[in-house]
Design a protein around this motif. Structure first.
Motif, PDB file in Angstrom:
ATOM      1  N   MET A 182       0.975  -1.154  -0.058  1.00 51.03           N
ATOM      2  CA  MET A 182      -0.075   0.091  -0.061  1.00 51.03           C
ATOM      3  C   MET A 182       1.084   1.288   0.032  1.00 51.03           C
ATOM      4  O   MET A 182       1.614   1.633   1.122  1.00 51.03           O
ATOM      5  N   SER A 183       0.973   1.756  -0.892  1.00 47.54           N
ATOM      6  CA  SER A 183       1.498   3.134  -1.173  1.00 47.54           C
ATOM      7  C   SER A 183       0.716   4.293  -0.437  1.00 47.54           C
ATOM      8  O   SER A 183       1.373   5.231   0.071  1.00 47.54           O
ATOM      9  N   SER A 189      -6.547  -3.006   6.736  1.00 40.78           N
ATOM     10  CA  SER A 189      -6.964  -2.247   5.452  1.00 40.78           C
ATOM     11  C   SER A 189      -8.259  -2.364   5.306  1.00 40.78           C
ATOM     12  O   SER A 189      -8.765  -3.430   4.979  1.00 40.78           O
ATOM     13  N   PRO A 190      -9.226  -1.536   5.656  1.00 35.41           N
ATOM     14  CA  PRO A 190     -10.662  -1.624   5.783  1.00 35.41           C
ATOM     15  C   PRO A 190     -11.347  -1.865   4.586  1.00 35.41           C
ATOM     16  O   PRO A 190     -10.955  -1.441   3.377  1.00 35.41           O
ATOM     17  N   SER A 191     -12.218  -2.583   4.579  1.00 37.08           N
ATOM     18  CA  SER A 191     -13.074  -2.813   3.483  1.00 37.08           C
ATOM     19  C   SER A 191     -13.556  -1.590   2.925  1.00 37.08           C
ATOM     20  O   SER A 191     -13.742  -0.831   3.717  1.00 37.08           O
ATOM     21  N   ILE A 192     -14.067  -1.738   1.684  1.00 42.64           N
ATOM     22  CA  ILE A 192     -14.627  -0.466   1.135  1.00 42.64           C
ATOM     23  C   ILE A 192     -16.058  -0.040   2.036  1.00 42.64           C
ATOM     24  O   ILE A 192     -16.196   1.101   2.295  1.00 42.64           O
ATOM     25  N   SER A 193     -16.770  -1.181   2.231  1.00 49.73           N
ATOM     26  CA  SER A 193     -18.097  -0.845   2.895  1.00 49.73           C
ATOM     27  C   SER A 193     -17.830  -0.150   4.072  1.00 49.73           C
ATOM     28  O   SER A 193     -18.634   0.762   4.698  1.00 49.73           O
ATOM     29  N   LEU A 238     -15.089   1.657   5.271  1.00 52.72           N
ATOM     30  CA  LEU A 238     -14.435   2.907   5.017  1.00 52.72           C
ATOM     31  C   LEU A 238     -15.756   3.643   4.550  1.00 52.72           C
ATOM     32  O   LEU A 238     -15.685   4.959   4.904  1.00 52.72           O
ATOM     33  N   LYS A 239     -16.596   3.427   3.621  1.00 57.47           N
ATOM     34  CA  LYS A 239     -17.673   4.107   3.329  1.00 57.47           C
ATOM     35  C   LYS A 239     -18.703   4.660   4.448  1.00 57.47           C
ATOM     36  O   LYS A 239     -18.874   5.688   4.606  1.00 57.47           O
ATOM     37  N   LEU A 284     -16.118   8.764  -0.816  1.00 60.57           N
ATOM     38  CA  LEU A 284     -14.636   8.077  -1.278  1.00 60.57           C
ATOM     39  C   LEU A 284     -14.130   8.856  -2.272  1.00 60.57           C
ATOM     40  O   LEU A 284     -12.832   8.757  -2.164  1.00 60.57           O
ATOM     41  N   ALA A 285     -14.521   9.380  -3.090  1.00 62.65           N
ATOM     42  CA  ALA A 285     -13.878  10.223  -4.122  1.00 62.65           C
ATOM     43  C   ALA A 285     -13.123  11.268  -3.523  1.00 62.65           C
ATOM     44  O   ALA A 285     -11.902  11.528  -3.749  1.00 62.65           O
ATOM     45  N   PHE A 319     -10.130  10.061  -1.532  1.00 58.00           N
ATOM     46  CA  PHE A 319      -8.776   9.448  -2.234  1.00 58.00           C
ATOM     47  C   PHE A 319      -8.321  10.674  -3.044  1.00 58.00           C
ATOM     48  O   PHE A 319      -7.211  10.466  -3.453  1.00 58.00           O
ATOM     49  N   THR A 320      -8.965  11.708  -3.185  1.00 59.20           N
ATOM     50  CA  THR A 320      -8.430  12.912  -4.076  1.00 59.20           C
ATOM     51  C   THR A 320      -7.769  13.980  -3.128  1.00 59.20           C
ATOM     52  O   THR A 320      -6.961  14.503  -3.515  1.00 59.20           O
TER      53      THR A 320
END
Lengths: 182, 182
Positions: A1-2, A43-47, A49-50, A60-61, A64-65
């Motif tokens: 993970m960078s 490393s959380p799941s998308i759900s 983290l959402k 989310l956008a 990460f932006t």
DNA sequence: CTCATGCGTTTAGGATTCTAGACACTGGAG
DNA sequence: CTCCAGTGTCTAGAATCCTAAACGCATGAG
């Protein structure tokens, strides 16, 4: 993970002045999970983290932006201020996304008759501001005064205080407090 | 989950013309995982979604910023073309992100002496193009011809073919093929 | 001082993700 | 036709995430 998800989340959370528990409560997860994510222990799941970001709220956008390496932004358009209040009492925060911020500076706007609430406010630090439009009644530690355009205030935030718009038009204030409470 | 990660990933993958197995190989995960994610049977962890997108490649920010509901983009600035090649052979793809695309249109640029490779290319569909600068040697099914600016080609892609820049300057071609192979 | 409240951290165990491998299907070659 | 190589799907079990509950440490009130 960078990409350092943990540092990003911690930045976002502290920027919005939330504790791990408070964010967890809003997001419907446990405070332990917030802690683990911020330490990059998982490393959380998308759900999940959402869910966490919904508690801020942030997409989310947007998450990460975020460019954490960018030099701190010095100038902000009116539209870039982050709205923290409600239709009656609008609180627009300057530099909301700046990490480690020591000041909270707000562009406040009170509708006719609007106030900061029934209860008096009291918190640590000091605050000050200038009225730029309309007439506002300010109560600080038992003393009450009506301020108009150009008039200002400065007091220790520990003193119970309240703002109320006593004019017939909306009023606006530019305020600051430290340490950052929002 | 309001955001449909599975559909997004499937769109991205098919847009780039990759099979589940090919993407999995590039990303260092299993094809089963790609399948499960695309069906929304699991909510991937950030780390595995990151690995998968690295295989495309695409950033998490781009992935979540994708607006699938937007009307298809009709015009593209030069900088918006997606680079698929290398410094020797530059392949800049038009409308890379358009889902369900039937055509691959490329702005190709070959350095002096560069070619598409030792092996002849062969795949399904048909392709055509026009040379806009320089001189390129095109071999198709045993026949070879050198084309200059304004000259063009059209052939069935099943025939083994190869491009080679035989001039002393860089050459450019605008090409198209169907179905979309990139 | 004690007590209460809030903070971030840690841990055992249940819940979920992810892998390895098999399965069924398709299209093309011999 | 068979065979081969490709596709997406499915499943048992290993690996990881996530929760619930406790811990240690601060700060402020009585």
């Amino acid at each position: 993970m960078s990409i350092d998800v943990g540092a990003r989340l911690r930045n976002v959370r502290t920027t919005f002045g939330l504790s791990q528990r408070e964010l967890a409560r809003r997001a419907g997860v446990t405070n332990g999970l917030i802690s683990l994510i911020e330490q990059n222990r998982v490393s959380p799941s998308i759900s999940s983290l959402k869910k966490v970001l919904d508690g801020v709220p942030m997409s989310l956008a947007e998450f990460f932006t975020l460019d954490l390496s960018a030099a701190p932004q010095a100038f902000f358009a009116a539209q870039e201020l982050v709205e923290l209040g409600n239709p009656e009492v609008s609180l627009r925060l300057v530099a909301a996304q700046r990490p480690g911020r020591l000041l909270t500076v707000l562009h406040e706007r009170y509708a006719a008759g609007a106030a900061t609430g029934e209860e008096m406010l009291a918190h640590r630090g000091e605050e000050a501001g200038v009225v730029v439009r309309g007439r506002v009644e300010l109560t600080v530690g038992g003393a009450t005064r009506v301020l108009g355009p150009g008039e200002a205030y400065y007091f220790s935030s520990q003193l119970p205080h309240r703002f109320r718009n006593v004019g017939r038009e909306a009023c606006e204030i530019i305020s600051a407090c430290t340490p950052a409470t929002f």
